[in-house]
Design a protein around this motif. Structure first.
Motif, PDB file in Angstrom:
ATOM      1  N   GLN A   1      14.284  -7.708   5.517  1.00 60.57           N
ATOM      2  CA  GLN A   1      14.357  -7.692   4.050  1.00 60.57           C
ATOM      3  C   GLN A   1      14.085  -9.086   3.477  1.00 60.57           C
ATOM      4  O   GLN A   1      13.356  -9.232   2.502  1.00 60.57           O
ATOM      5  CB  GLN A   1      15.738  -7.234   3.585  1.00 60.57           C
ATOM      6  CG  GLN A   1      15.997  -5.763   3.863  1.00 60.57           C
ATOM      7  CD  GLN A   1      17.358  -5.366   3.350  1.00 60.57           C
ATOM      8  OE1 GLN A   1      17.491  -5.025   2.179  1.00 60.57           O
ATOM      9  NE2 GLN A   1      18.355  -5.423   4.205  1.00 60.57           N
ATOM     10  N   LYS A   2      14.676 -10.105   4.089  1.00 59.85           N
ATOM     11  CA  LYS A   2      14.536 -11.469   3.579  1.00 59.85           C
ATOM     12  C   LYS A   2      13.140 -12.034   3.841  1.00 59.85           C
ATOM     13  O   LYS A   2      12.596 -12.763   3.010  1.00 59.85           O
ATOM     14  CB  LYS A   2      15.599 -12.370   4.218  1.00 59.85           C
ATOM     15  CG  LYS A   2      17.006 -12.017   3.754  1.00 59.85           C
ATOM     16  CD  LYS A   2      18.061 -12.769   4.534  1.00 59.85           C
ATOM     17  CE  LYS A   2      19.464 -12.405   4.062  1.00 59.85           C
ATOM     18  NZ  LYS A   2      20.515 -13.029   4.915  1.00 59.85           N
ATOM     19  N   LEU A   3      12.544 -11.703   4.983  1.00 58.72           N
ATOM     20  CA  LEU A   3      11.235 -12.242   5.328  1.00 58.72           C
ATOM     21  C   LEU A   3      10.086 -11.469   4.670  1.00 58.72           C
ATOM     22  O   LEU A   3       8.971 -11.964   4.604  1.00 58.72           O
ATOM     23  CB  LEU A   3      11.052 -12.245   6.853  1.00 58.72           C
ATOM     24  CG  LEU A   3      11.903 -13.251   7.619  1.00 58.72           C
ATOM     25  CD1 LEU A   3      11.938 -12.918   9.107  1.00 58.72           C
ATOM     26  CD2 LEU A   3      11.383 -14.657   7.392  1.00 58.72           C
ATOM     27  N   SER A   4      10.355 -10.271   4.199  1.00 54.28           N
ATOM     28  CA  SER A   4       9.313  -9.433   3.595  1.00 54.28           C
ATOM     29  C   SER A   4       9.155  -9.674   2.103  1.00 54.28           C
ATOM     30  O   SER A   4       8.293  -9.084   1.481  1.00 54.28           O
ATOM     31  CB  SER A   4       9.627  -7.956   3.852  1.00 54.28           C
ATOM     32  OG  SER A   4       9.585  -7.685   5.228  1.00 54.28           O
ATOM     33  N   GLN A   5       9.987 -10.496   1.526  1.00 51.52           N
ATOM     34  CA  GLN A   5       9.922 -10.718   0.079  1.00 51.52           C
ATOM     35  C   GLN A   5       8.866 -11.738  -0.278  1.00 51.52           C
ATOM     36  O   GLN A   5       8.464 -12.571   0.387  1.00 51.52           O
ATOM     37  CB  GLN A   5      11.267 -11.189  -0.443  1.00 51.52           C
ATOM     38  CG  GLN A   5      12.312 -10.118  -0.298  1.00 51.52           C
ATOM     39  CD  GLN A   5      13.679 -10.573  -0.799  1.00 51.52           C
ATOM     40  OE1 GLN A   5      13.833 -11.665  -1.320  1.00 51.52           O
ATOM     41  NE2 GLN A   5      14.659  -9.736  -0.636  1.00 51.52           N
TER      42      GLN A   5
END
Length: 175
Positions: free
Chosen positions: A171-175
């Motif tokens: 979730q954090k790296l896909s933003q």
């Protein structure tokens, strides 16, 4: 009616499409994992979130193996993986290539997963079911990340923990 979807309705990509697809800038390093079912589960989770690669280190078993396949259900064919005798060497090599390596471990200075914000290419080291991540590997990592826990037990199963951490980092790296 809220009917369950059939497999052919899920629209999943083929293994070839998966291999060509962009990956999450996340690597999972397994440090001396004893359970082949845990290894297979990590492959399956890694496929789900398009993890870039898995490193299988030390005593961690490698595919093909029926007990890995039982829980991976084919993910050993889609997710790139490599075996290395030394977890420490993998961490050092990845750091030289610009990856930030973190031990998933309870340490005196660990960061709560809730508070951790990756800053690009991230590798996580998942430890042995009994002994956790080797101290020399923890020392070589940029830091340690801890999954918050609120019950009486001191740890999570490694495959469950990997699922939680990979989901959060995806979730954090896909933003």
């Amino acid at each position: 009616m809220n009917r369950k979807l059939k497999l052919q309705e899920l629209g999943r990509m083929s293994i070839e499409e998966f291999k060509d697809a962009d990956k999450t800038p996340l690597i999972v390093i397994l440090d001396n994992i004893r359970s082949l079912n845990n290894v297979g589960s990590v492959f399956r989770t890694s496929d789900c979130f398009r993890v870039a690669k898995i490193f299988l280190c030390g005593i961690t078993a490698t595919p093909p193996h029926r007990d890995i396949h039982k829980t991976a259900i084919g993910a050993t064919e889609s997710v790139e993986w490599e075996y290395s005798e030394s977890t420490l060497n993998v961490v050092k090599s990845l750091q030289e290539k610009g990856w930030s390596c973190y031990a998933i471990e309870q340490t005196a200075d660990s960061i709560s997963l809730d508070d951790f914000n990756p800053d690009g290419k991230t590798a996580i080291v998942m430890g042995n079911e009994v002994d956790g991540v080797q101290q020399e590997v923890i020392d070589a990592c940029k830091g340690s990340i801890e999954v918050p826990q609120f019950g009486t037990k001191h740890s999570l199963n490694i495959s469950v923990c990997t699922g939680i951490v990979v989901w959060d980092l995806w979730q954090k790296l896909s933003q």
